[in-house]
Scaffold this active site. Sequence first.
Site, PDB file in Angstrom:
ATOM      1  N   TYR A  15       0.870  -1.179   0.000  1.00  0.00           N
ATOM      2  CA  TYR A  15       0.000   0.000   0.000  1.00  0.00           C
ATOM      3  C   TYR A  15       0.904   1.224   0.000  1.00  0.00           C
ATOM      4  O   TYR A  15       1.673   1.424   0.937  1.00  0.00           O
ATOM      5  CB  TYR A  15      -0.854  -0.058   1.265  1.00  0.00           C
ATOM      6  CG  TYR A  15      -1.858   1.043   1.430  1.00  0.00           C
ATOM      7  CD1 TYR A  15      -2.765   1.346   0.419  1.00  0.00           C
ATOM      8  CD2 TYR A  15      -1.937   1.758   2.619  1.00  0.00           C
ATOM      9  CE1 TYR A  15      -3.714   2.326   0.593  1.00  0.00           C
ATOM     10  CE2 TYR A  15      -2.888   2.742   2.810  1.00  0.00           C
ATOM     11  CZ  TYR A  15      -3.774   3.025   1.788  1.00  0.00           C
ATOM     12  OH  TYR A  15      -4.712   3.997   1.971  1.00  0.00           O
ATOM     13  N   TYR A 169     -12.079  -4.695   7.113  1.00  0.00           N
ATOM     14  CA  TYR A 169     -10.775  -4.374   7.715  1.00  0.00           C
ATOM     15  C   TYR A 169     -10.916  -3.285   8.774  1.00  0.00           C
ATOM     16  O   TYR A 169     -10.505  -3.439   9.918  1.00  0.00           O
ATOM     17  CB  TYR A 169      -9.786  -3.896   6.629  1.00  0.00           C
ATOM     18  CG  TYR A 169      -8.486  -3.420   7.225  1.00  0.00           C
ATOM     19  CD1 TYR A 169      -7.472  -4.323   7.522  1.00  0.00           C
ATOM     20  CD2 TYR A 169      -8.288  -2.084   7.558  1.00  0.00           C
ATOM     21  CE1 TYR A 169      -6.300  -3.906   8.130  1.00  0.00           C
ATOM     22  CE2 TYR A 169      -7.125  -1.656   8.165  1.00  0.00           C
ATOM     23  CZ  TYR A 169      -6.129  -2.572   8.445  1.00  0.00           C
ATOM     24  OH  TYR A 169      -4.977  -2.153   9.067  1.00  0.00           O
ATOM     25  N   HIS A 170     -11.522  -2.166   8.380  1.00  0.00           N
ATOM     26  CA  HIS A 170     -11.571  -1.013   9.273  1.00  0.00           C
ATOM     27  C   HIS A 170     -12.516  -1.246  10.443  1.00  0.00           C
ATOM     28  O   HIS A 170     -12.405  -0.581  11.476  1.00  0.00           O
ATOM     29  CB  HIS A 170     -11.999   0.235   8.504  1.00  0.00           C
ATOM     30  CG  HIS A 170     -11.111   0.497   7.325  1.00  0.00           C
ATOM     31  ND1 HIS A 170     -11.321  -0.109   6.100  1.00  0.00           N
ATOM     32  CD2 HIS A 170     -10.002   1.249   7.183  1.00  0.00           C
ATOM     33  CE1 HIS A 170     -10.379   0.291   5.262  1.00  0.00           C
ATOM     34  NE2 HIS A 170      -9.570   1.099   5.888  1.00  0.00           N
ATOM     35  N   LYS A 543     -11.349  16.705  16.664  1.00  0.00           N
ATOM     36  CA  LYS A 543     -10.629  16.055  15.555  1.00  0.00           C
ATOM     37  C   LYS A 543     -10.414  17.112  14.462  1.00  0.00           C
ATOM     38  O   LYS A 543     -11.241  17.272  13.567  1.00  0.00           O
ATOM     39  CB  LYS A 543     -11.453  14.905  14.977  1.00  0.00           C
ATOM     40  CG  LYS A 543     -11.620  13.705  15.859  1.00  0.00           C
ATOM     41  CD  LYS A 543     -10.451  12.755  15.839  1.00  0.00           C
ATOM     42  CE  LYS A 543     -10.092  12.257  14.480  1.00  0.00           C
ATOM     43  NZ  LYS A 543      -8.751  11.621  14.464  1.00  0.00           N
ATOM     44  N   ASP A 547      -8.367  13.927   9.198  1.00  0.00           N
ATOM     45  CA  ASP A 547      -8.123  12.579   9.713  1.00  0.00           C
ATOM     46  C   ASP A 547      -9.420  12.004  10.285  1.00  0.00           C
ATOM     47  O   ASP A 547      -9.976  12.531  11.242  1.00  0.00           O
ATOM     48  CB  ASP A 547      -7.040  12.631  10.800  1.00  0.00           C
ATOM     49  CG  ASP A 547      -6.942  11.322  11.563  1.00  0.00           C
ATOM     50  OD1 ASP A 547      -7.089  10.263  10.926  1.00  0.00           O
ATOM     51  OD2 ASP A 547      -6.721  11.358  12.780  1.00  0.00           O
ATOM     52  N   HIS A 549      -9.746   8.812  11.441  1.00  0.00           N
ATOM     53  CA  HIS A 549      -9.551   7.708  12.390  1.00  0.00           C
ATOM     54  C   HIS A 549      -9.978   8.195  13.771  1.00  0.00           C
ATOM     55  O   HIS A 549      -9.196   8.818  14.485  1.00  0.00           O
ATOM     56  CB  HIS A 549      -8.085   7.273  12.416  1.00  0.00           C
ATOM     57  CG  HIS A 549      -7.684   6.499  11.206  1.00  0.00           C
ATOM     58  ND1 HIS A 549      -6.938   7.036  10.190  1.00  0.00           N
ATOM     59  CD2 HIS A 549      -7.935   5.220  10.839  1.00  0.00           C
ATOM     60  CE1 HIS A 549      -6.740   6.122   9.247  1.00  0.00           C
ATOM     61  NE2 HIS A 549      -7.334   5.017   9.615  1.00  0.00           N
TER      62      HIS A 549
END
Length: 675
Positions: A15, A169-170, A543, A547, A549
């Site tokens: 990646y 995945y996340h 935040k 981003d 996450h």
Amino acid sequence: MSERQKDRPWLMRTYAGHSTAEASNELYRRNLAKGQTGLSVAFDLPTQTGYDPDHILARGEVGRVGVPVSHLGDMRRLFQDIPLEQMNTSMTINATAMWLLALYQVVAEEQGADITKLQGTTQNDIVKEYLSRGTHVFPPGPSLRLTTDMIAYTVSHIPKWNPINICSYHLQEAGATPVQEIAYAMSTAIAVLDAVRDSGQVPQERMGDVVARISFFVNAGVRFVEEMCKMRAFGRIWDQVTRERYGIQDPKQRRFRYGVQVNSLGLTEAQPENNVQRIVLEMLAVTLSKDARARAVQLPAWNEALGLPRPWDQQWSLRIQQVLAHESDLLEYEDIFEGSKVIEAKVEALVAESLAEIERIQEMGGAMAAVESGYLKSQLVASHAERRARIESGQEKIIGVNIFETTEPSPLTSDLDTAIQTVDPAVENRVISALEHWRDTRYQPPFNHPRPCKALEKLKEAAKGSANLMEATLECARAGVTTGEWSGALREVFGEFRAPTGVSSAPVAVTAEEGTAMALVRRKVELTAKDMSVGKLRFLVGKPGLDGHSNGAEQIAVRARDAGFEVVYQGIRLTPEQIVDAALAEDVHAVGLSILSGSHAQLVPDVLERLRVAGATDIPVIAGGIIPNGDAEQLRAAGVAAVFTPKDFDITGIIGRIVDEIRKANKLDPLEVPA
């Protein structure tokens, strides 16, 4: 060695992408020369969220976690001297997936490629963006329409392309258990397939082609036996759902096709060399079982918890795969777990529990309804909080973090500033200048693009109606439209969406019985509120930037709430100005800023400066995220009260430290309460 021929190894990807299209192109060509067998493109956050590099929210994020692609010229440069007809290209892009695929197709056409031969994948799973990754743009309805239109277009025009890569995945990174990972991913697949079927764009006899091109992107954690069983369960459920719900008769079309990036959540900043064996074990989960083997694998690097891996670190991860595929005897055997009672029992249990959860989501109206109600998000926040609590109590052991913490000095990290790659801050200005030049010259030779305003008007008209949006998007790409212009046009029609945070509805994960660390912190919070003559201490978790996450921020917010704080958390994607305005309006006693993308060096000092200008210097600012040591020192010098990174896993202890900083900022004596 047995007589049977060795199986072909999986696709091996790294990646990659950063800084600029030129720098990324050089990296791709180098990786292909090292034996990598597919490209996996990382885009930067402005590209993923539909902003041009000169947008206020893009500040500090340009070229940081991936490559900026603002228009056709960037895409052209990204793949210069790489024949797209011969490539298998995976693009990690979701809200703006249609736009990036259109740019890719136009570049392929310019190269003279037959677009029916293009192979690759656009991630394009918007549900997990609302739940965990945070690069969504539009509300669920229009987002599902973009996905549906792309699927219908690719089935007819780019038949070898995987138009959606459903990403569990996340979900695991956000705390999902194996059952939640299977159930939520399958519920997303059902929502997408139902939408394609009901759109009328694909005749029933072509639904098998649609199903055959849906791929999944899965996470594999260190509990590799359970993870391997999870993959077998995934395959079994997919076979059942596609046969029973969509009537797909051909077993080849029903095959569960998946790629993997193994778990980054479990990688540690403490003793990071241990991450190498974690990565190896996680890779085994998705390669050992022939009947449930990944089609493509990409591995993180050992130093991912420290910052951006260097080319050498990525090469190490590629070599891990090559040793398993070419030196070991793994690919010489049929499925080595067939007939195992232990494996079969575990797979059956996972299938039963996952089907029950899928049914629960269907009763709510499906995945989209379960996103909008906040159910899925609150379940994930709760699972993550339980995991964190197990680690903090020592029930779940992590080597080097809460057990076997003593260590010899590591030669790998002796010079931390060179153990990761950093992005030159000057890159952002160069990219912005190049974008301005593109906007000024796109109508002139050698490009002679038509004026973009006509193409954008057509796009808006199509969005207001029910036409497939891909043709209008291709016209925009050919007209030299920018990423921000394409998204801006659709934002005008569709609006934007702020996803539920899941914080207020998350259950208490850490109890406060007398004598526990939590009880002591709660006492500190109460005493400090009393000393300051306020009913409750108020804490804003912010935040800034792009981003998305948000897992760490959510866990801090939930724990602060449980410790007795009134928590202000408005979710992701805020400007420093919005964060400071909220801090002043809510009259908070501390501000916590969470950034994992690396833009802390620009955004955190901006928040500090705005608080200073507002005369609110008594509000301590705490920073958390993947922040290298040198940067942490600079932030403290700029006035940040405390910096926390992934090695600080004791969240209750962090909340205690925040109370200490509030007392210090308000010139109160330190409390004698131990914490």
